[in-house]
Write a protein that holds these residues in place. Structure first.
Motif, PDB file in Angstrom:
ATOM      1  N   ALA A 148       0.841  -1.208   0.000  1.00  0.00           N
ATOM      2  CA  ALA A 148       0.000   0.000   0.000  1.00  0.00           C
ATOM      3  C   ALA A 148       0.869   1.248   0.000  1.00  0.00           C
ATOM      4  N   TYR A 149       1.976   1.211   0.723  1.00  0.00           N
ATOM      5  CA  TYR A 149       2.889   2.354   0.773  1.00  0.00           C
ATOM      6  C   TYR A 149       3.447   2.652  -0.621  1.00  0.00           C
ATOM      7  N   TYR A 150       3.882   1.610  -1.334  1.00  0.00           N
ATOM      8  CA  TYR A 150       4.417   1.816  -2.687  1.00  0.00           C
ATOM      9  C   TYR A 150       3.347   2.336  -3.638  1.00  0.00           C
ATOM     10  N   LEU A 151       2.131   1.818  -3.512  1.00  0.00           N
ATOM     11  CA  LEU A 151       1.042   2.289  -4.368  1.00  0.00           C
ATOM     12  C   LEU A 151       0.762   3.773  -4.116  1.00  0.00           C
ATOM     13  N   HIS A 152       0.764   4.179  -2.855  1.00  0.00           N
ATOM     14  CA  HIS A 152       0.484   5.575  -2.535  1.00  0.00           C
ATOM     15  C   HIS A 152       1.634   6.495  -2.949  1.00  0.00           C
ATOM     16  N   LEU A 153       2.851   5.953  -2.982  1.00  0.00           N
ATOM     17  CA  LEU A 153       3.962   6.770  -3.466  1.00  0.00           C
ATOM     18  C   LEU A 153       3.827   7.092  -4.950  1.00  0.00           C
ATOM     19  N   ALA A 158       2.570  11.181  -9.644  1.00  0.00           N
ATOM     20  CA  ALA A 158       1.478  11.754 -10.439  1.00  0.00           C
ATOM     21  C   ALA A 158       1.300  13.237 -10.111  1.00  0.00           C
ATOM     22  N   PHE A 159       1.294  13.569  -8.829  1.00  0.00           N
ATOM     23  CA  PHE A 159       1.131  14.959  -8.411  1.00  0.00           C
ATOM     24  C   PHE A 159       2.296  15.809  -8.909  1.00  0.00           C
ATOM     25  N   SER A 160       3.510  15.270  -8.837  1.00  0.00           N
ATOM     26  CA  SER A 160       4.700  16.032  -9.233  1.00  0.00           C
ATOM     27  C   SER A 160       4.750  16.306 -10.727  1.00  0.00           C
ATOM     28  N   THR A 161       4.187  15.415 -11.529  1.00  0.00           N
ATOM     29  CA  THR A 161       4.155  15.686 -12.974  1.00  0.00           C
ATOM     30  C   THR A 161       3.120  16.747 -13.319  1.00  0.00           C
ATOM     31  N   MET A 162       2.060  16.849 -12.511  1.00  0.00           N
ATOM     32  CA  MET A 162       1.020  17.855 -12.762  1.00  0.00           C
ATOM     33  C   MET A 162       1.359  19.212 -12.160  1.00  0.00           C
ATOM     34  N   TYR A 163       1.966  19.180 -10.973  1.00  0.00           N
ATOM     35  CA  TYR A 163       2.291  20.430 -10.267  1.00  0.00           C
ATOM     36  C   TYR A 163       3.751  20.401  -9.806  1.00  0.00           C
ATOM     37  N   VAL A 180      11.428  17.802  -6.737  1.00  0.00           N
ATOM     38  CA  VAL A 180      12.544  17.302  -5.931  1.00  0.00           C
ATOM     39  C   VAL A 180      12.074  16.111  -5.096  1.00  0.00           C
ATOM     40  N   LEU A 181      10.875  16.229  -4.541  1.00  0.00           N
ATOM     41  CA  LEU A 181      10.305  15.126  -3.767  1.00  0.00           C
ATOM     42  C   LEU A 181      10.117  13.881  -4.640  1.00  0.00           C
ATOM     43  N   ALA A 182       9.718  14.084  -5.897  1.00  0.00           N
ATOM     44  CA  ALA A 182       9.556  12.958  -6.821  1.00  0.00           C
ATOM     45  C   ALA A 182      10.900  12.288  -7.107  1.00  0.00           C
ATOM     46  N   LEU A 183      11.966  13.079  -7.264  1.00  0.00           N
ATOM     47  CA  LEU A 183      13.297  12.497  -7.491  1.00  0.00           C
ATOM     48  C   LEU A 183      13.755  11.693  -6.280  1.00  0.00           C
ATOM     49  N   VAL A 184      13.533  12.231  -5.085  1.00  0.00           N
ATOM     50  CA  VAL A 184      13.885  11.500  -3.864  1.00  0.00           C
ATOM     51  C   VAL A 184      13.084  10.200  -3.786  1.00  0.00           C
ATOM     52  N   ASP A 185      11.807  10.280  -4.147  1.00  0.00           N
ATOM     53  CA  ASP A 185      10.930   9.115  -4.163  1.00  0.00           C
ATOM     54  C   ASP A 185      11.486   8.042  -5.104  1.00  0.00           C
ATOM     55  N   LEU A 186      11.909   8.440  -6.305  1.00  0.00           N
ATOM     56  CA  LEU A 186      12.453   7.477  -7.274  1.00  0.00           C
ATOM     57  C   LEU A 186      13.751   6.853  -6.779  1.00  0.00           C
TER      58      LEU A 186
END
Length: 199
Positions: A148-153, A158-163, A180-186
């Motif tokens: 569930a954690y990975y799915l929610h990440l 998705a949010f970072s590509t839109m905003y 930046v948060l999306a890069l850290v996430d990846l």
């Protein structure tokens, strides 16, 4: 292919408000309630009944294909868990308001189906010799408990590509842009995949 995508976009726009509105609210409330019940119970009986378990699913406990959404384990600190659930709820709400209820439902439920397929195909059971050769079995205990954690990440991406220029306040103090948060996430996801393959 472009024509198919255009038709899909038209269909989603026409039926924008169909589906389950505020889906993330229900998921987060369910996860919070289950964590609270586990905390009050002092055990993990409810978690064991709802979490993804390939062997149990193959024995007929098919509810586990969906109920694992409510088993998000975000650490032992209840306050931290509430903050994470609120964060995922806000992200989900923002994505849903941007792309519409139907498209968000399809995005989220396709993630559920893909996680189920991955876990059913690649995660070993006691008798799966080939899968045990591909991935170490102990790695999937961690994966099962964090599906569930990975799915929610994925909503962070998705949010970072839109905003991409939106700001988050880490610890309510440090401003961080969404990209930046999306890069850290990846990077963190890459480290988790590496650790899963080579524990």
């Amino acid at each position: 292919m472009k024509n198919l995508r255009t038709r899909f976009e038209r269909f989603c726009f026409k039926h924008r408000n169909k589906g389950i509105p505020n889906l993330m609210l229900y998921i987060c409330l369910g996860s919070g309630l289950m964590s609270f019940l586990n905390l009050m119970n002092g055990g993990s009986f409810l978690y064991e009944m709802l979490c993804f378990d390939k062997s149990a699913i193959l024995r007929g406990q098919v509810w586990r294909l969906v109920s694992w959404l409510l088993t998000e384990q975000l650490g032992g600190n209840p306050l931290l868990s509430v903050l994470f659930l609120y964060f995922f709820y806000r992200l989900g709400s923002a994505v849903e308001s941007s792309i519409g209820t139907l498209k968000f439902n399809l995005f989220y439920l396709s993630g559920v189906v893909l996680m189920d397929l991955f876990a059913l195909v690649f995660c070993p059971t006691e008798a799966t010799v080939i899968a045990n050769m591909l991935f170490p079995p102990e790695a999937f205990t961690y994966f099962y408990s964090n599906m569930a954690y990975y799915l929610h990440l994925s909503m962070v991406l998705a949010f970072s590509t839109m905003y991409p220029d939106s700001q988050f306040l880490i610890f309510f103090v440090i401003p961080v842009k969404a990209w930046v948060l999306a890069l850290v996430d990846l990077v963190l996801l890459g480290i988790d995949v590496f650790n899963m393959c080579y524990p």
